[in-house]
Write a protein that holds these residues in place. Structure first.
Motif: not given
Length: 646
Positions: A309-322, A354-359
């Motif tokens: 979920r965390l990875q998919r949410l990052a992609h959906a928000k156009r945030l790209f992390y290793d 913020q991404l982690y909190a949203d996830a």
């Protein structure tokens, strides 16, 4: 002044003047600070250590909804309080403060309720666990399956409540007992018994002799022992152990079924429930297809599913992390007290938090992003201060104190605090209380807002007490930049933190991810119980002999340069805890290899030194130490260019 607080609820009433230990004193009076002080006569069972205490002192300004007119004359103020408490029961938390000369037994009021009609001034009350919305079937499943009831932190029936004798519990309209054992555990209360019975009881039948409050019911002693317990033993039905493997339960369309987490009725629209495989899951069949639906929120999300979920949410928000950075950040957060995100400006440190909190499905009440001000010099800047002139505690605009109080009152929820640009001010100054508190056992983590001796003079102390607990359901993160406008962290902070330096992905990878962005990701809230189940709290260190030898040699190398540097026992335990908490994929394989995880831990605790390279060469069987080598080389370049290293 030492203080002991008991996690329990006592019932009492306003003491009469005749019941005062010193007959020269009235049970209500105006003290030297012009506050109304009064005595509460205990009416219910108490923990053994304070069972002999008959009276507790309280202040009128702590009572909910009582308005004291401080401009009225003293006699009128006292009459107003007596009228307010006439025919009332005060539920309170007992506190004991000790001085070299005496002990003070104090009351922290919780609520004030109307006294049941049939109670007299000499009546005594027995508190028992009360679960009005819990289904009897679910309670019996939990009892026979040896599962606790009551929820985390025992908030339904606090963990230091006196155990009733005989032991019973009121579930819905049924009274169960007597049990042989009632024991507080992390998940609630565990019950044991060989000859447990149950009877159906209409609570209105005893309405003039009982006092229900949330998940506690106070019952008049004679009614409890001579009526309810006698009926239970003489008329009660003996409990029969259910089939825990497969039970059949049918619910018509729109009919009720059980929510396995709470035991409450749950409506299931248009489905027929069959084959209850365990108490925590219900299977539904609809149009010849079988659908498994997990009803319990505590079991509805695995750690592997959350990371996806965390990875998919990052992609959906156009945030790209290793991907390794995401797993590393998650593992560090669930095992550490403080995580520091470092790296060059623009790498997305604040966005990651913020991404982690949203996830996790956090709302604004659960997550706080606090921008650090360069002028902060002590903890009053982030916490607040006591206004002595007006007798009011004034919290800081940061909102941190209010978040900690919400976290304490909602132990089933997760909370997170992020200090953005954390080292713009000296962390050791404004964060000093937290640095100390976060190293203590969860039950001893408190932040002091003001001295306990002042609590009776603070008008809003019922909302802002002198001490605020820091629960395990609160996570702390800081983002860090290193430039001429920031301060370096002291060893005291770094020794307690996990320092993660985010990597920048190749820009072409970002274009690839952008082309594969999927639908919006749903993020229902993750409860503290679910999150805590992902944690492993190791009792013993399970590092391999090679890992321990490497850390010892690393310690010796650092000590040879500076006796104030090294690898302490705290660091060894932190590394071990991290390694034992590496998340598992659905196939039970680790999300990151142990060798990489060990390397990450060395990086997040590393100090520069050329002799360390040779040590890593010698222990290549443990890890290639690629990241550690890169970090050491980077620090060497910084040292050569600037004369210091970050």
């Amino acid at each position: 002044m030492p203080q002991r607080e008991w996690e329990c609820v006592l019932a009492g009433r306003l003491a009469s003047d005749d019941e005062m230990p010193d007959v020269r004193h009235s049970s209500v009076f105006i003290n030297r600070e012009r506050s109304i002080q009064f005595s509460i006569k205990v009416m219910s069972d108490a923990p053994d250590v304070i069972s002999g205490v008959q009276n507790f002192t309280c202040w009128a300004n702590h009572l909910p909804d009582f308005q004291d007119d401080i401009f009225a004359d003293n006699d009128e103020r006292i009459r107003n309080l007596r009228r307010y408490l006439d025919g009332k029961i005060i539920l309170f938390k007992p506190v004991q403060r000790t001085t070299p000369d005496t002990k003070w037994n104090l009351a922290q009021p919780i609520t004030v309720l109307d006294a049941p009609e049939a109670l007299g001034e000499h009546s005594h009350l027995v508190p028992i666990l009360y679960l009005p919305d819990f289904m009897p079937e679910e309670f019996e499943q939990r009892f026979f399956g040896r599962h606790p009831v009551g929820g985390p932190y025992n908030r339904t029936f606090p963990k230091e409540m006196p155990i009733p004798n005989p032991i019973t519990v009121w579930v819905g309209s049924w009274l169960y007992g007597p049990f042989d054992v009632m024991r507080a555990v992390y998940g609630g209360w565990m019950f044991r018994g060989e000859s447990v019975r149950k009877i159906e009881v209409n609570i209105t039948e005893f309405g003039t002799l009982i006092l229900p409050y949330r998940n506690i019911v106070f019952i008049e002693t004679n009614t409890y022992e001579q009526v309810l317990v006698n009926r239970l033993e003489s008329e009660g039905m003996r409990l029969q152990k259910p089939d825990m493997e497969v039970q059949s339960r049918t619910a018509t369309s729109g009919g009720p079924t059980l929510d396995a987490a709470t035991g409450k009725k749950k409506m299931v629209d248009g489905r027929t429930a069959v084959d209850v495989v365990t108490p925590m899951y219900v299977r539904f069949r609809q149009e010849d297809s079988e659908l498994e639906h997990e009803l319990s929120p505590e079991k509805s999300l695995s750690e592997a599913a959350f990371l996806r979920r965390l990875q998919r949410l990052a992609h959906a928000k156009r945030l790209f992390y290793d991907e390794e950075d995401l797993v590393n950040f998650h593992t560090a957060l669930k095992t550490g007290n403080l995580v520091l995100l470092a790296g060059m400006s623009g790498t997305g440190k604040s966005r990651l938090v913020q991404l982690y909190a949203d996830a996790l499905g956090m709302d604004d009440e659960q997550f706080a992003m606090i921008s650090v001000c360069p002028t902060w010099t002590d903890d009053s800047d982030v916490l607040g201060f006591l206004d002595l002139t007006n007798g009011i505690y004034r919290p800081s605009d940061s909102g941190l104190v209010d978040l900690l109080i919400r976290a304490y009152r909602n132990p089933d929820k997760l909370y997170m605090v992020c200090f953005d640009e954390m080292n713009l001010a000296r962390v050791e100054h404004y964060f000093s209380q937290f640095i100390s508190a976060l190293e203590l056992e969860p039950d001893h983590r408190f932040i002091s807002l003001y001295t306990a001796a002042m609590e009776g003079r603070v008008y809003n102390s019922s909302h802002y007490p002198s001490k605020v607990p820091v629960g395990r359901n609160v996570m702390f993160v800081g983002t860090v930049n290193v430039d001429e406008s920031t301060y370096a962290f002291s060893d005291r902070v770094l020794d307690r933190a996990q320092v993660i330096r985010l990597r920048v992905l190749p820009f072409s990878d970002g274009l690839t991810h952008a082309a594969t962005i999927s639908e919006p990701v749903k993020t229902p809230p993750v409860s503290f119980a679910t999150y805590d189940a992902w944690r492993t709290l190791p009792a013993d260190i399970k590092l391999s002999q090679g890992e321990l030898e490497f850390l010892e040699r690393l310690h010796n190398e650092l000590q040879s340069v500076d006796l104030q540097r090294g690898v302490g026992h705290r660091t060894v335990r932190q590394i071990d805890t991290y390694l034992q908490n590496i998340p598992l994929d659905d196939d039970d394989s680790p999300s990151i290899e142990r060798s990489l995880a060990f390397d990450l831990q060395v990086v997040q605790k590393v100090v520069q030194g050329s002799s360390l390279i040779a040590l890593m060469d010698e222990f290549q069987d443990l890890s290639s130490f690629t990241l550690s080598r890169q970090e050491i080389k980077q620090k060497a370049r910084e040292l050569k260019a600037y004369g210091y290293a970050s």
